[in-house]
Write an enzyme that holds these catalytic residues in place. Sequence first.
Site, PDB file in Angstrom:
ATOM      1  N   ASP A  63       0.831  -1.201   0.000  1.00 64.64           N
ATOM      2  CA  ASP A  63       0.000   0.000   0.000  1.00 64.64           C
ATOM      3  C   ASP A  63       0.867   1.252   0.000  1.00 64.64           C
ATOM      4  OD1 ASP A  63      -2.583   1.513   0.453  1.00 64.64           O
ATOM      5  OD2 ASP A  63      -1.562   1.993   2.324  1.00 64.64           O
ATOM      6  N   GLU A 135      -2.100  -5.470  -3.489  1.00 59.10           N
ATOM      7  CA  GLU A 135      -1.148  -4.679  -2.713  1.00 59.10           C
ATOM      8  C   GLU A 135      -0.032  -5.558  -2.172  1.00 59.10           C
ATOM      9  OE1 GLU A 135      -3.635  -0.868  -1.017  1.00 59.10           O
ATOM     10  OE2 GLU A 135      -3.655  -2.711   0.180  1.00 59.10           O
TER      11      GLU A 135
END
Length: 253
Positions: A63, A135
Amino acid sequence: MPSTTWWPSSAEAGGRHTLASLDDRLGYSFTDHALEQLALTHRSWCSENPGHESNERLEFLGDAVLGLVVTEYVFARYPSMPEGQLAKTRASVVNATTLAEVAAEVGLGPALRLGKGEEASGGRSKSSLLADAMEAVIGAVYLDGGYDAARRLVLSLLTERIEVAAEGPGEHDYKTQLQELAARRFDELPVYRIRDEGPDHDKRFFAAVRLGGEVAGEGEGRSKKQAEQAAAKDAWARITSGLGDWGGEGERA
């Protein structure tokens, strides 16, 4: 960390082939396959198999890497764009919806390591699970190949979406504009038809939008959404420019 010889029993047959196919679609080959496997390991599998780590830490890392890559790209790519628009552009692609779409496009679902309950409930197609795994894969690429490798991966997956978003929300949403125009002028809604060509790792989508039973516009892109937007833009431009024979070429998609 799991052994590099492992493959989830819940994955489709031929796990090693699945992993290699995923590498092809990502355009990245892992040196440390254990990192890739970890990125694909959902906590539901770990809860049924104690002692194994899930992909949540890699998701956290990915992320951050994703946000930095997109921020850096839009900052350099659009030097006159104000801060507020930069933030909106980044937010339009750094979100669960977009990441889930990208994960589906690269075929991440079949490669996931899931628990039996999550498998039975359709976990391989759940948007939140796909977004988190995407992610985690970005985080794994960062650890395996460094920032440059992670940057190449992110931009290969998101550049077109970033550039569409940078044009401004609403102003260049041609599907919405065409829908409103069609309702006013023709009292009907556009109908889209999609086809695709090419291998999984380099697939192109082609869209035709129809009004009154005729093809009003055509377009292509790396995703169905991009192809539909391109077709809508083509139709919108032809109609608003006064071309009355926009359906005369016939359907080609």
